[in-house]
Scaffold this motif. Structure first.
Motif, short mmCIF file in Angstrom:
data_model
loop_
_atom_site.label_atom_id
_atom_site.label_comp_id
_atom_site.label_asym_id
_atom_site.label_seq_id
_atom_site.Cartn_x
_atom_site.Cartn_y
_atom_site.Cartn_z
N LEU A 1 1.96 -0.13 11.56
CA LEU A 1 2.31 1.28 11.48
C LEU A 1 1.11 2.16 11.18
O LEU A 1 1.24 3.40 11.11
N GLY A 2 -0.06 1.55 10.98
CA GLY A 2 -1.25 2.34 10.67
C GLY A 2 -1.07 3.13 9.40
O GLY A 2 -0.52 2.63 8.41
N ASP A 3 -1.53 4.39 9.41
CA ASP A 3 -1.41 5.24 8.22
C ASP A 3 -0.21 6.16 8.29
O ASP A 3 -0.02 7.01 7.42
N MET A 4 0.62 6.01 9.34
CA MET A 4 1.82 6.83 9.54
C MET A 4 1.50 8.32 9.57
O MET A 4 2.34 9.16 9.27
N GLY A 5 0.25 8.64 9.93
CA GLY A 5 -0.16 10.03 10.04
C GLY A 5 -0.47 10.71 8.72
O GLY A 5 -0.60 11.94 8.67
N LEU A 6 -0.60 9.93 7.66
CA LEU A 6 -0.80 10.49 6.32
C LEU A 6 -2.24 10.28 5.85
O LEU A 6 -2.87 9.27 6.16
N ASP A 7 -2.73 11.22 5.05
CA ASP A 7 -4.06 11.07 4.48
C ASP A 7 -4.00 10.11 3.29
O ASP A 7 -2.90 9.74 2.82
N PHE B 1 -4.45 10.39 0.12
CA PHE B 1 -3.73 10.86 -1.06
C PHE B 1 -2.23 10.72 -0.86
O PHE B 1 -1.51 10.23 -1.73
N ALA B 2 -1.74 11.17 0.30
CA ALA B 2 -0.30 11.11 0.55
C ALA B 2 0.20 9.68 0.58
O ALA B 2 1.34 9.41 0.18
N ARG B 3 -0.65 8.74 1.04
CA ARG B 3 -0.22 7.34 1.11
C ARG B 3 -0.12 6.70 -0.26
O ARG B 3 0.42 5.59 -0.38
N ARG B 4 -0.62 7.37 -1.29
CA ARG B 4 -0.57 6.81 -2.65
C ARG B 4 0.14 7.72 -3.64
O ARG B 4 0.17 7.43 -4.84
N CYS B 5 0.71 8.82 -3.16
CA CYS B 5 1.37 9.75 -4.06
C CYS B 5 2.78 9.27 -4.39
O CYS B 5 3.24 8.23 -3.91
N HIS B 6 3.49 10.06 -5.19
CA HIS B 6 4.81 9.64 -5.67
C HIS B 6 5.85 9.53 -4.56
O HIS B 6 6.87 8.87 -4.75
N LEU B 7 5.59 10.15 -3.41
CA LEU B 7 6.52 9.98 -2.30
C LEU B 7 6.43 8.60 -1.69
O LEU B 7 7.40 8.10 -1.12
N VAL C 1 12.57 -8.95 -9.11
CA VAL C 1 12.43 -8.85 -7.66
C VAL C 1 11.80 -7.50 -7.35
O VAL C 1 12.31 -6.47 -7.78
N LEU C 2 10.69 -7.53 -6.62
CA LEU C 2 9.95 -6.31 -6.31
C LEU C 2 9.78 -6.17 -4.80
O LEU C 2 9.39 -7.13 -4.12
N ALA C 3 10.09 -4.98 -4.28
CA ALA C 3 9.81 -4.69 -2.87
C ALA C 3 8.31 -4.53 -2.69
O ALA C 3 7.62 -3.98 -3.55
N GLN C 4 7.80 -5.00 -1.55
CA GLN C 4 6.35 -5.04 -1.36
C GLN C 4 5.82 -4.04 -0.34
O GLN C 4 4.64 -4.10 0.00
N TYR C 5 6.67 -3.12 0.12
CA TYR C 5 6.21 -2.11 1.07
C TYR C 5 6.70 -0.74 0.63
O TYR C 5 7.68 -0.60 -0.08
N SER C 6 5.97 0.27 1.07
CA SER C 6 6.21 1.64 0.64
C SER C 6 7.61 2.12 0.99
O SER C 6 8.17 1.80 2.04
N ARG C 7 8.12 2.95 0.12
CA ARG C 7 9.42 3.58 0.36
C ARG C 7 9.37 4.51 1.58
O ARG C 7 10.41 4.89 2.11
N LEU C 8 8.17 4.90 2.01
CA LEU C 8 8.06 5.74 3.21
C LEU C 8 8.29 4.94 4.48
O LEU C 8 8.59 5.52 5.53
N VAL C 9 8.16 3.63 4.43
CA VAL C 9 8.47 2.79 5.58
C VAL C 9 9.99 2.68 5.71
O VAL C 9 10.57 2.90 6.77
N VAL D 1 5.10 17.55 1.72
CA VAL D 1 4.40 16.58 2.56
C VAL D 1 5.25 16.23 3.78
O VAL D 1 6.42 15.86 3.64
N ILE D 2 4.67 16.37 4.97
CA ILE D 2 5.31 15.93 6.20
C ILE D 2 4.88 14.50 6.48
O ILE D 2 3.71 14.15 6.31
N VAL D 3 5.83 13.65 6.89
CA VAL D 3 5.54 12.25 7.20
C VAL D 3 5.64 12.07 8.72
O VAL D 3 6.72 11.79 9.25
N PRO D 4 4.52 12.23 9.44
CA PRO D 4 4.58 12.15 10.91
C PRO D 4 5.14 10.82 11.42
O PRO D 4 5.85 10.80 12.43
N GLY D 5 4.84 9.74 10.74
CA GLY D 5 5.29 8.42 11.20
C GLY D 5 6.78 8.22 11.13
O GLY D 5 7.28 7.21 11.64
#
Length: 272
Positions: free
Chosen positions: A50-56, A58-64, A86-94, A114-118
């Protein structure tokens, strides 16, 4: 206990590379203490596909993208207490593992400026791939641990660990801890009392409410099966570094360690 297991399978390889972590991680998978910790938003990792999903950056590590500090806090508690987590291992934005898949927030397109283009104009097939690869395997792992612990002893106390940003949509949030609950007040009373005694400003169903329909993980795994349960929210500036995590973990360690004995003396269900 420090044993852990992770998951990767053939279906996941459609979205995840063979060198990428599986959709979830389990710590202390053989522990028998009747406590289960879960962390839906433990990671800011994106699948490479998914690459960076169009995010910079900062956005890829922020609370969203991640509940800042929640993953390290959950791991610290699992290690110190020797309980299963039990811990999920991928971002909630995915895909957000704490939302029903029909909820627009499950594939968030916009939030807190923040807009999430992906996530814009996703096809059903794209959503299905993410849910089949990440969402349902995580929830299946949680379900399996609930069943395992229930089979070896009393029903486990189900504790979902989250964190919240100090400012949301321009508004400051005064609470340091949030205790989220719906109908079962057993763990609510314990955490409210003990966090307050430790000197924290505690929100009772603040800054979010456990009565809201977005709280999928607790609703699906705990409320429906009658487990004692609670959602704990920690303000992110308290756990955004190792010292803060250790400090809050020490407070929560003592509370969680006391739970089996304390709820054993309570009525099976105290509805409110």
């Amino acid at each position: 206990m420090t044993d852990s297991v992770s998951n990767n399978n053939e279906n996941a390889l459609r979205l995840l590379g063979a060198d990428e972590p599986g959709p979830f991680k389990i710590l202390n998978p053989l522990a028998e203490t009747p406590i289960l910790l879960v962390c839906d938003h433990a990671s800011c990792r994106f699948p490479k596909a998914l690459g960076d999903m169009g995010l910079d950056p900062f956005a890829r590590r922020c609370h969203l993208a991640v509940d800042i500090g929640a993953g390290p806090l959950t791991e610290c508690l699992a290690q110190s207490l020797g309980v299963t987590a039990v811990l999920a291992q991928y971002s909630r934005l995915v895909v957000d593992c704490n939302r029903q898949l029909m909820d627009p927030g499950a594939f968030l397109e916009f939030g807190d400026g923040v807009i999430v283009p992906g996530n814009r104009n996703l096809h059903r097939a794209d959503k299905n791939l993410r849910s089949e690869t990440l969402y349902w395997p995580y929830h299946k792992a949680v379900d399996e641990q609930v069943k395992r612990l229930s089979n070896v002893g009393p029903k486990p106390a189900f504790i979902a660990v989250h964190s919240f940003t100090p400012v949301m949509n321009g508004e400051a949030r005064p609470w340091q801890m949030g205790v989220l609950w719906d109908t079962d007040t057993r763990l609510r009373d314990i955490f409210l009392e003990d966090f307050t005694a430790a000197g924290y400003l505690v929100g009772d169903n603040e800054p979010y409410s456990g009565k809201a329909p977005q709280d999928f993980t607790i609703d699906h795994h705990a409320e429906e099966t009658g487990l004692p349960h609670i959602g704990i929210e920690i303000r992110q500036d308290l756990i955004d570094n190792a010292d803060g995590v250790a400090r809050i973990a020490a407070v929560m360690h003592d509370i969680i360690k006391s739970i089996p004995e304390r709820i054993g003396a309570m009525p099976q269900q105290n509805s409110a």
